[in-house]
Enzyme design. Structure first.
Site, PDB file in Angstrom:
ATOM      1  N   SER A  64      -1.090  -3.599   2.111  1.00  0.00           N
ATOM      2  CA  SER A  64      -2.179  -3.850   3.037  1.00  0.00           C
ATOM      3  C   SER A  64      -1.779  -4.985   3.969  1.00  0.00           C
ATOM      4  O   SER A  64      -1.060  -5.896   3.565  1.00  0.00           O
ATOM      5  CB  SER A  64      -3.432  -4.230   2.253  1.00  0.00           C
ATOM      6  OG  SER A  64      -4.322  -4.946   3.077  1.00  0.00           O
ATOM      7  N   HIS A  76     -16.403  16.421 -16.546  1.00  0.00           N
ATOM      8  CA  HIS A  76     -17.384  15.568 -15.839  1.00  0.00           C
ATOM      9  C   HIS A  76     -16.829  14.167 -15.599  1.00  0.00           C
ATOM     10  O   HIS A  76     -17.598  13.214 -15.479  1.00  0.00           O
ATOM     11  CB  HIS A  76     -18.709  15.473 -16.607  1.00  0.00           C
ATOM     12  CG  HIS A  76     -19.222  16.794 -17.099  1.00  0.00           C
ATOM     13  ND1 HIS A  76     -20.120  17.561 -16.398  1.00  0.00           N
ATOM     14  CD2 HIS A  76     -18.923  17.504 -18.223  1.00  0.00           C
ATOM     15  CE1 HIS A  76     -20.375  18.676 -17.067  1.00  0.00           C
ATOM     16  NE2 HIS A  76     -19.656  18.672 -18.175  1.00  0.00           N
ATOM     17  N   LYS A 101      -2.231  -5.604  -2.654  1.00  0.00           N
ATOM     18  CA  LYS A 101      -2.459  -4.163  -2.669  1.00  0.00           C
ATOM     19  C   LYS A 101      -1.181  -3.330  -2.712  1.00  0.00           C
ATOM     20  O   LYS A 101      -0.183  -3.640  -2.102  1.00  0.00           O
ATOM     21  CB  LYS A 101      -3.236  -3.754  -1.403  1.00  0.00           C
ATOM     22  CG  LYS A 101      -4.631  -4.316  -1.359  1.00  0.00           C
ATOM     23  CD  LYS A 101      -5.592  -3.484  -2.156  1.00  0.00           C
ATOM     24  CE  LYS A 101      -5.997  -2.265  -1.359  1.00  0.00           C
ATOM     25  NZ  LYS A 101      -7.014  -1.502  -2.072  1.00  0.00           N
ATOM     26  N   GLU A 127      -2.777  10.215  -0.900  1.00  0.00           N
ATOM     27  CA  GLU A 127      -3.983  10.182  -0.051  1.00  0.00           C
ATOM     28  C   GLU A 127      -3.799  11.026   1.204  1.00  0.00           C
ATOM     29  O   GLU A 127      -4.712  11.750   1.617  1.00  0.00           O
ATOM     30  CB  GLU A 127      -4.317   8.739   0.351  1.00  0.00           C
ATOM     31  CG  GLU A 127      -4.940   7.947  -0.780  1.00  0.00           C
ATOM     32  CD  GLU A 127      -5.122   6.474  -0.416  1.00  0.00           C
ATOM     33  OE1 GLU A 127      -6.153   5.919  -0.777  1.00  0.00           O
ATOM     34  OE2 GLU A 127      -4.232   5.878   0.214  1.00  0.00           O
TER      35      GLU A 127
END
Ligand code: ARG
Length: 465
Positions: free
Chosen positions: A285, A164, A291, A298
């Site tokens: 970024s 979970h 970043k 991804e």
């Protein structure tokens, strides 16, 4: 009245037509722009077919030789990007055949004896896919080796195990990496199954019913490395199960890669900080200077969607088709080719990435310590001292409540506090309340103990061969 050999349309089938194909229809029905991927397989199929026609006395040996020379030249032209593709010639098959006739004359026109584009394309795709699966399996093995190496390196490194997405019990990072390896082992098995099943030769089925020439299907099948000829001519030209099976196996593999990606994305975030990806697999970024984004995982996660889409496209493509061949089948290629490329590239990306990931053992350990991860160990300890498991669960619930109330870990409760909860507890309890004690205790086949991880890694390495 036009004579039967006059061709008003200059097209391959022009004999029975009275006007040229509509320009848009020509574009709409053409497939050469994507099925040119099949060119070298088409040439291999033609070579096998021509040799067989010669051996069976259907065309002369001279014709066979001439055809072979022409095909060699076409193969080179295509390889060197010198081949001119024509939309009027619709697809890879007719483009190559027309060029052959241009190069060698009448012998080229005899190549299509006893053959149809229907058995030809079915053969080409099988040859293409058989080879593609081989290349994919090589990359997959490289990825698996990377996982096994890393599993050995991190056999003792403790991290939180989640259910979970809440800390459940400590596990070793090596154990987690080997869980990924299990998923990929099943994927390799599915791809091999698919390859075995597709390895039959449709050549000779011709348009749908077979051919009236005295062909030798065993010969073409063997020449192309197939296990045997397909058994039913109608099925041979209408079947695309292999494309669906492959895309299904690819979808499952991409689903696994996507889950791995998702975990890497989570683990590299500032909130987890369990793992570090090397800069060369990340991008920055354009606006936020701080970043470092996990773009490769991804993208792999994103690309899983398109392969799953291709599976649905292919299975839907086939569901309404009456036997045997229908032009619908031309739509099998783009989803299949894109699935092959997407799967191959995604596995390659991870095969490069996995050996380069670095765990952060200190952060992993600290994260594993959160959320009373050894509560089950305490319950098991009480059970071993005679308490029924449900009662032990109750007692440990009390201990967890007490520790939470004080903002500490179970292992930080005093012996008095623990004995207060159950007089079955003595000072050896602290051995099992540590993270190391917890993982070491799970020392059975499939368990997370470092010893088991090392054995499992060794077995996995041997299995890869
Ligand atoms: N380009 C076609 C395909 O991909 C080749 C087979 C064409 N056969 C036909 N009867 N029109 O399916």
């Amino acid at each position: 009245m036009a004579s039967s050999i006059e061709n008003k349309t200059s097209q391959t089938w022009g004999g029975r037509f009275n006007e040229a194909t509509d320009a848009f229809v020509q574009e709409f029905t053409a497939s050469y722009s994507f099925d040119n991927v099949l060119a070298q397989y088409d040439i291999a199929g033609s070579r096998a077919h021509a040799s067989m026609l010669g051996a069976c006395g259907i065309i002369s040996d001279d014709d066979v030789q001439t055809i072979m020379q022409g095909l060699d030249q076409i193969s080179r032209e295509i390889e060197n990007g010198e081949f001119t593709w024509a939309v009027e010639l619709e697809d890879v098959h007719m483009n190559i055949e027309a060029r052959l006739t241009e190069l060698v004359g009448d012998a080229g026109k005899r190549l299509h004896t006893g053959r149809s584009r229907n058995d030809q394309v079915a053969t080409d795709i099988r040859l293409y896919l058989r080879e593609a699966i081989g290349r994919i399996l090589e990359q997959l093995a490289r990825l698996q080796l990377g996982l096994i190496d890393q599993a050995e390196r991190y056999a003792e490194t403790i991290m939180p195990g989640f259910t979970h997405l809440q800390v459940a019990q400590p596990v070793t990072f090596g154990h987690h990496l080997l869980a990924w390896n299990e998923m990929l082992t099943r994927d390799a098995g599915r791809l091999k199954d698919c390859r075995n099943r597709l390895n039959q030769c449709p050549l000779g089925a011709a348009a749908l019913a077979g051919t009236s020439y005295p062909i030798d299907r065993d010969m073409t099948s063997a020449a192309l490395g197939f296990e045997q000829p397909t058994r039913n001519s109608l099925d041979s030209v209408s079947d695309r199960d292999f494309a669906i099976e492959f895309t299904a196996a690819a979808s499952i593999t991409m689903m696994h890669l996507s889950r791995m990606a998702e975990e890497m994305i989570l683990w590299t975030s500032a909130q987890f900080r369990l793992v570090e990806l090397p800069d060369r697999f990340c991008t920055g970024s354009s606006i936020m200077p701080q970043k470092k984004n996990p773009d490769v995982p991804e993208l792999v996660r994103g690309k899983a969607g398109r392969v799953q889409g291709h599976l649905v496209a292919l299975i839907t493509l086939m569901k309404g088709q009456p036997l045997a061949y229908n032009k619908d089948n031309q739509e099998d290629k783009e989803p299949l080719f894109d699935s092959v490329k997407t799967l191959y590239d995604s596995i390659l990306a991870f095969a490069d990435l996995i050996p380069a990931i670095e765990a952060r053992p200190t952060e992993m350990r600290a994260a594993a310590q959160l959320g009373q991860p050894t509560a089950t160990d305490l319950a098991d300890y009480l059970v071993k001292r005679g308490l029924p498991f449900r009662d032990a669960h109750e007692v440990v619930g009390g201990a967890v409540a007490l520790a939470e109330q004080r903002g500490i870990d179970l292992s930080e409760l005093s012996l008095e506090e623990l004995v207060d909860l159950s007089d079955l507890i003595s000072d050896d309890v602290y051995d099992i309340l540590t993270l190391e004690g917890s993982v070491a205790a799970r020392n059975h086949t499939g368990g997370t103990a470092p010893e088991q991880v090392r054995q499992a890694a060794k077995a996995a390495r041997a299995e890869l061969g």
